[in-house]
Scaffold this motif. Structure first.
Motif, PDB file in Angstrom:
ATOM      1  N   SER A  81       0.866  -1.412  -0.107  1.00  0.00           N
ATOM      2  CA  SER A  81      -0.034   0.019   0.001  1.00  0.00           C
ATOM      3  C   SER A  81       0.755   1.066   0.030  1.00  0.00           C
ATOM      4  CB  SER A  81      -0.764   0.047   1.366  1.00  0.00           C
ATOM      5  OG  SER A  81      -0.259   0.141   2.241  1.00  0.00           O
ATOM      6  N   PRO A 120     -15.483   3.127   3.909  1.00  0.00           N
ATOM      7  CA  PRO A 120     -14.353   3.801   3.204  1.00  0.00           C
ATOM      8  C   PRO A 120     -12.881   3.244   3.202  1.00  0.00           C
ATOM      9  CG  PRO A 120     -16.025   5.304   3.956  1.00  0.00           C
ATOM     10  CD  PRO A 120     -16.140   4.022   4.928  1.00  0.00           C
ATOM     11  N   ALA A 121     -12.506   3.012   4.481  1.00  0.00           N
ATOM     12  CA  ALA A 121     -11.013   2.866   4.761  1.00  0.00           C
ATOM     13  C   ALA A 121     -10.990   1.630   3.953  1.00  0.00           C
ATOM     14  CB  ALA A 121     -10.986   2.569   6.201  1.00  0.00           C
ATOM     15  N   TRP A 123     -12.274   0.104   1.241  1.00  0.00           N
ATOM     16  CA  TRP A 123     -12.609   0.629  -0.104  1.00  0.00           C
ATOM     17  C   TRP A 123     -11.084   1.015  -0.528  1.00  0.00           C
ATOM     18  CZ3 TRP A 123     -15.394   0.505  -4.460  1.00  0.00           C
ATOM     19  CH2 TRP A 123     -15.085   1.359  -5.549  1.00  0.00           C
ATOM     20  N   ASP A 124     -10.484   2.077   0.248  1.00  0.00           N
ATOM     21  CA  ASP A 124      -9.077   2.641   0.005  1.00  0.00           C
ATOM     22  C   ASP A 124      -8.051   1.574   0.035  1.00  0.00           C
ATOM     23  OD1 ASP A 124     -10.283   5.219  -0.424  1.00  0.00           O
ATOM     24  OD2 ASP A 124      -9.843   5.825   1.589  1.00  0.00           O
ATOM     25  N   ALA A 128      -5.727   0.353  -3.179  1.00  0.00           N
ATOM     26  CA  ALA A 128      -4.177   0.673  -3.167  1.00  0.00           C
ATOM     27  C   ALA A 128      -3.606  -0.599  -3.230  1.00  0.00           C
ATOM     28  CB  ALA A 128      -3.804   1.147  -1.445  1.00  0.00           C
TER      29      ALA A 128
END
Length: 276
Positions: A81, A120-121, A123-124, A128
């Motif tokens: 990441s 959302p975290a 998803w990110d 990544a």
């Protein structure tokens, strides 16, 4: 023992198609990635392993792979990441092996949730690791490949890079993106001896999948056979898991001279799932 004997026979008969090549395989301390790393090493390639896990177990794996195949095997724990860490991984592999001929982007994570509840975290993180890491590693290795006139890039996508399933928004988006990235890199490398292909597995038998089967059986109160038939292999017409050995064999083929004209493809290895 069989693997050791096969590797010795291939060395003795000179049938090692990737002799002298070197590879980075991300997410290769277990599962599909490790199976691919083993296949590349048997084919004669030096391999840079990458991934997380128990340090002692990783070192045992690294040593066993090197000894069994008489190739250089290294390990780098770069966080997929982290773009800067990925660039350093490419630099260290190049310094260790002299060059990087093969890149296998296999690192990936998953999270399942309805779109309205998808964190959302998560998803990110999935975008990544499952997509952006491939871009960063390709970018770090592409120009040296172009200058040498040879490169093999294999992206481990998924059947979900071709179709969708509910509750897997980030994973499906990332894998579709990986297939798109594959096509662009193939076009940009086409006149420079660089090929780029995506392998799109359905369900593959790994320790992680085996654990998921047991977890599903407990949570639903049904037997393992029912979970395998009605949940995991419901959409795979062959009704069997693919194997890590199949993934490794296909990767070796794509990295060899015989596959020089195969580029920009998304190859399903899904028991017919995407043929529906």
């Amino acid at each position: 023992m069989l693997t050791l004997a096969k590797a010795a026979l291939e060395r003795a008969t000179g049938r090692r198609p990737l002799e002298g090549r070197s590879a980075i395989v991300t997410g290769s301390t277990s599962g599909i990635g490790l199976g691919i790393a083993e296949a590349l090493a048997r084919a004669g390639a030096a391999v840079m392993l990458n991934g997380f896990g128990d340090p002692m177990q990783i070192e045992e794996t690294r040593t066993a792979l090197a000894d069994a195949n008489d190739v250089d095997v290294a390990y780098d724990g770069a966080d997929m990441s982290d773009a800067a860490a990925i660039r350093r991984l490419a630099e260290r592999a190049s310094a260790r092996f002299g060059q990087v001929d093969i890149v296998v982007n296999n690192a990936g994570i998953q999270h399942v949730a309805p779109i309205a509840e998808f964190p959302p975290a998560k998803w990110d993180a999935i975008l990544a690791i499952d997509l952006s890491s491939a871009f960063h590693l390709i970018q770090a290795t592409f120009e040296p490949m172009r200058q040498r006139g040879f490169g093999r890039i294999v992206n481990i996508a998924s059947a979900h890079g071709l179709i969708a399933s509910p509750f897997k928004s980030a994973y499906v988006a990332a894998k579709h993106g990986l297939v798109g990235l594959t096509k662009v890199v193939a076009l940009e490398g086409a006149e420079s001896g660089i090929t780029c292909n995506a392998i799109c597995p359905g369900y593959v038998w790994t320790p992680l999948v085996e654990k998921q089967i047991d977890d599903q059986a407990k949570s639903h109160g049904i037997g393992r056979d029912e979970v395998i038939r009605d949940v995991f292999l419901k959409n795979q017409p062959t009704r069997r898991f693919a194997s890590v050995e199949e993934m490794g064999a296909l990767t070796v083929f794509l990295c060899g001279e015989e596959a020089s004209s195969i580029t920009g493809t998304a190859l399903p290895v899904d028991g017919g799932w995407t043929a529906h």
